[in-house]
Design an enzyme around this catalytic site. Sequence first.
Site, PDB file in Angstrom:
ATOM      1  N   GLY A   7       0.812  -1.207   0.000  1.00 50.37           N
ATOM      2  CA  GLY A   7       0.000   0.000   0.000  1.00 50.37           C
ATOM      3  C   GLY A   7       0.846   1.257   0.000  1.00 50.37           C
ATOM      4  N   GLU A  29       5.553  -3.297  -2.159  1.00 51.01           N
ATOM      5  CA  GLU A  29       4.596  -4.200  -2.801  1.00 51.01           C
ATOM      6  C   GLU A  29       3.544  -3.328  -3.463  1.00 51.01           C
ATOM      7  OE1 GLU A  29       5.247  -8.241  -2.435  1.00 51.01           O
ATOM      8  OE2 GLU A  29       3.182  -7.620  -2.480  1.00 51.01           O
ATOM      9  N   ARG A  30       2.945  -3.809  -4.517  1.00 54.11           N
ATOM     10  CA  ARG A  30       1.878  -3.046  -5.160  1.00 54.11           C
ATOM     11  C   ARG A  30       0.638  -3.924  -5.265  1.00 54.11           C
ATOM     12  NH1 ARG A  30       4.342  -0.952  -9.653  1.00 54.11           N
ATOM     13  NH2 ARG A  30       4.947   0.851  -8.407  1.00 54.11           N
ATOM     14  N   GLY A  72      -2.367  -2.674   9.352  1.00 51.68           N
ATOM     15  CA  GLY A  72      -3.148  -1.522   9.779  1.00 51.68           C
ATOM     16  C   GLY A  72      -4.327  -1.238   8.879  1.00 51.68           C
ATOM     17  N   HIS A 129     -13.393  11.953   9.607  1.00 47.38           N
ATOM     18  CA  HIS A 129     -12.246  11.629   8.763  1.00 47.38           C
ATOM     19  C   HIS A 129     -12.363  12.320   7.405  1.00 47.38           C
ATOM     20  CE1 HIS A 129     -11.506   8.411  11.697  1.00 47.38           C
ATOM     21  NE2 HIS A 129     -10.272   8.398  11.237  1.00 47.38           N
ATOM     22  N   LYS A 133     -11.863   8.397   2.919  1.00 50.88           N
ATOM     23  CA  LYS A 133     -11.935   7.186   3.743  1.00 50.88           C
ATOM     24  C   LYS A 133     -13.097   6.312   3.282  1.00 50.88           C
ATOM     25  CE  LYS A 133     -11.697   5.519   8.504  1.00 50.88           C
ATOM     26  NZ  LYS A 133     -10.533   4.677   8.173  1.00 50.88           N
ATOM     27  N   GLY A 139     -12.272   2.208  12.031  1.00 50.58           N
ATOM     28  CA  GLY A 139     -11.807   1.099  12.857  1.00 50.58           C
ATOM     29  C   GLY A 139     -11.597   1.515  14.301  1.00 50.58           C
TER      30      GLY A 139
END
Length: 239
Positions: A7, A29-30, A72, A129, A133, A139
């Site tokens: 991410g 990483e993608r 996360g 937020h 989002k 969360g």
Amino acid sequence: MNILLNGAQGKMGQAVLEASSQEDTVVIERNGAAIFSISQGAVDVGIDFSTPDGTIELLELALQYHIPLVIGTTGLNAKQQSRMCKAAEQIKILYSRNFSLGVHVFRKLIRMAAQCLPSSFQIEIVERHHKHKRDAPSGTAKSCLEDIQAVRADSDVVFGRHGQATGDRNDNEIGVHSLRGGEVFGEHSVLWIGDHEELILEHRAFDRLAFAQGALTAARWLVANPAIHGFFSFQDIVA
């Protein structure tokens, strides 16, 4: 510390890159698909701030190469959460909906207030937020709700009140409300409203570095404790 970052193109991924120290090597990483060849031992730990699907794809990669993970990503459904817990039987996983140190102190205060104040105080949770989002409630708001429900097990959760019949509010209700707009990093408030007084607990994040630094702290904790195994939360290292 060699970090596999899933991410990296997202806002939190960029914050992790900014917060990483010079001795950290961040391998990107993608969308959960490797864009490099991982050799055994080339990665010390993975940090995931992607999407629920991206998290599950990364889990499979981590299981294959025995990479401990800090996750996360929020918005995981029950099946995805179950898969994550199952994977923790084979690799170390530290999962948190919020990596802010202040939020975990905030949650301790919430648990204390829930234990001390009687049910005559009505409880409302409000989170705010940025407009990008994807999940609601946040969360962290869900974690706050769980903290209160651990004390008030008989509570009824009301997500907003649109369309509700008019009438007196039930003392057993816990209201949860989500606001979205602008570029707000994250604000959470829990209100205990009595007939003659009110208690408000609030936490505000000024930028995403608060969460990124916490995620890196969690990653270093996993790497520094090779003998531990299983499923962990951020509270395990900041308690």
